[in-house]
Design an enzyme around this catalytic site. Structure first.
Site, mmCIF file in Angstrom:
data_model
loop_
_atom_site.group_PDB
_atom_site.id
_atom_site.type_symbol
_atom_site.label_atom_id
_atom_site.label_comp_id
_atom_site.label_asym_id
_atom_site.label_seq_id
_atom_site.Cartn_x
_atom_site.Cartn_y
_atom_site.Cartn_z
ATOM 1 N N TYR A 122 0.845 -1.198 0.000
ATOM 2 C CA TYR A 122 0.000 0.000 0.000
ATOM 3 C C TYR A 122 0.880 1.248 0.000
ATOM 4 O O TYR A 122 1.695 1.467 0.903
ATOM 5 C CB TYR A 122 -0.900 -0.035 1.228
ATOM 6 C CG TYR A 122 -2.087 0.895 1.176
ATOM 7 C CD1 TYR A 122 -3.326 0.426 0.756
ATOM 8 C CD2 TYR A 122 -1.987 2.215 1.571
ATOM 9 C CE1 TYR A 122 -4.431 1.269 0.721
ATOM 10 C CE2 TYR A 122 -3.091 3.064 1.547
ATOM 11 C CZ TYR A 122 -4.308 2.585 1.125
ATOM 12 O OH TYR A 122 -5.404 3.421 1.105
ATOM 13 N N TYR A 168 -5.768 5.323 -7.158
ATOM 14 C CA TYR A 168 -5.994 5.241 -5.718
ATOM 15 C C TYR A 168 -7.400 4.711 -5.490
ATOM 16 O O TYR A 168 -8.369 5.448 -5.560
ATOM 17 C CB TYR A 168 -5.830 6.620 -5.083
ATOM 18 C CG TYR A 168 -6.134 6.661 -3.601
ATOM 19 C CD1 TYR A 168 -5.339 5.971 -2.691
ATOM 20 C CD2 TYR A 168 -7.202 7.403 -3.114
ATOM 21 C CE1 TYR A 168 -5.607 6.020 -1.332
ATOM 22 C CE2 TYR A 168 -7.477 7.453 -1.759
ATOM 23 C CZ TYR A 168 -6.678 6.761 -0.869
ATOM 24 O OH TYR A 168 -6.944 6.809 0.476
#
Length: 388
Positions: free
Chosen positions: A297, A341
């Site tokens: 991430y 995102y």
């Protein structure tokens, strides 16, 4: 799963379908529409229909409730529905919840989804503006008067301490940005397709909050992503090679807050990621050397380095050198810095593609993918593997 002993979830469920909308800065349609489109594409990819689905999982930060998505997508009765808290930290936990439901017989086919207009609608990067009083909001309230109003400002505190402790310069964070954008440049689905960057480009980008530059911060995206989870047995009868859930975990550390855990013993690591790492390694029986590709991430580059260190791929303060050495194929879709995102859900899809052998940046012989979710908050992680 206990944080003290292995669990028995591994090998009982698999991701069998992935689907996404286009990734854009202005989708021109509702978040519900995005969710339904992604769910439909994922079911088609799995060779299943809405009638096969009896479970749905999403995030608490979602405007498209499970029953509404079910109705709009043509899904009938549900025997399982669930939501995971803490923003991007929820990504891998959605698959964990789905796998738990499938393994226990609570549901047969569970779809995990995430859809938002995070660029054209609510922009998380704009930080705290208005919120109802909550206990977790009170923790943020200690920091807001000091000007720590945005996610970048919260991460910058830890990033600055990291650099100071290990005698590093901000350029070390650029290693992550360059790798992500190199992979995104080859990915037609990525927003930054065809746009690689250099370390010099990173160093020339403007400051956001020192020591974070523009190219250390992920983009904002409109889009949707969905994943289909079912049993390994059923998966073997479906058209795509399954990505088996080898291990799944959630984790929160001591003195955990949402992005502002500044009162821990130290700021140079991510204890919540450490909790997840220990569980994944313990339950899978694997070690860092067994991982073929890492999908970490990357909302902010410093936390990618800290994740590598928490998982034991390298020592404290060595994350930048590890990335620079290309010691592990990393974020082969381009990550949230380069592709989109989507609160980490697109990263899980990339891990599935690597297991299938269909990534645009395919790692030869990839049989095990490590995926992590949002850091700085209670988080989650997965190890996905090939069947057999």
């Amino acid at each position: 799963m206990s944080i003290r002993r292995p669990d028995t979830l591994g090998g009982k469920a698999a991701v069998v379908g992935i689907g996404a909308t286009e990734f854009s800065k202005n989708s021109g349609r509702s978040e519900l529409k995005l969710a339904v489109e992604a769910v439909g594409v994922a079911l088609d990819d799995a060779g299943l229909t809405p009638a096969d689905v009896d479970g749905l999982v999403t995030f608490t930060m979602d405007t498209s409730p499970e029953i509404t998505v079910a109705q709009a997508a043509g899904i009938g009765e549900l025997s399982f529905f669930s939501r995971i808290h803490y923003g991007g930290g929820a990504a891998c936990a959605t698959v964990q919840q789905a796998a738990l439901a499938v393994a226990s017989g609570v549901a047969d086919v569970v779809v995990c989804y995430r859809a938002f207009n995070e660029r054209s609608g609510r922009r998380f990067g704009s930080g705290v503006q208005r919120r109802e009083p909550t206990a977790e909001g009170a923790a943020l309230g200690w920091n807001l008067p000091s000007g720590l109003l945005t996610p970048a400002s919260w991460v910058a505190m830890a990033a600055q301490r990291y650099l100071h402790t290990y005698g590093l310069e901000p350029e070390v964070f650029g290693q992550v940005a360059v790798v992500d954008r190199r992979h995104a440049a080859r990915n037609p689905a990525a927003y930054f397709h065809g746009q690689p960057i250099t370390l010099a480009d990173h160093a020339a980008s403007r400051w956001i909050v020192e020591p974070l530059r523009l190219l250390d911060c992920c983009q904002e995206t409109d889009g949707g992503q969905a994943l289909v989870v079912t049993s390994v047995e059923r998966a073997r009868d479906l058209p795509r090679p399954p990505a088996v859930v080898v291990a799944a975990a959630q984790g929160a550390g001591r003195s955990q807050e949402q992005m502002t855990s500044f009162y821990r013993d130290g700021l140079t690591g991510l204890p919540e990621t450490g909790v997840v790492a220990r569980q994944l390694w313990r339950s899978s029986g694997l070690a860092p050397a067994d991982i073929d590709v890492g999908i970490l991430y990357d909302h902010f580059t410093p936390f990618v380095l800290m994740q590598l260190e928490e998982f034991g791929f390298c020592g404290p303060g060595e994350g930048g050198a590890f990335v620079a050495a290309d010691a592990l194929p990393l974020n082969t879709h381009g990550g949230q810095l380069g592709e989109a995102y989507l609160h980490g859900m697109n990263g899980i899809a990339e891990a599935v593609r690597q297991i299938r052998g269909t990534s645009v940046n395919q790692v030869a012989g990839a049989a095990r993918s490590l995926v992590t979710a949002g850091t700085g908050v209670p988080t989650s992680g997965l190890i996905l593997g090939a069947d057999g």
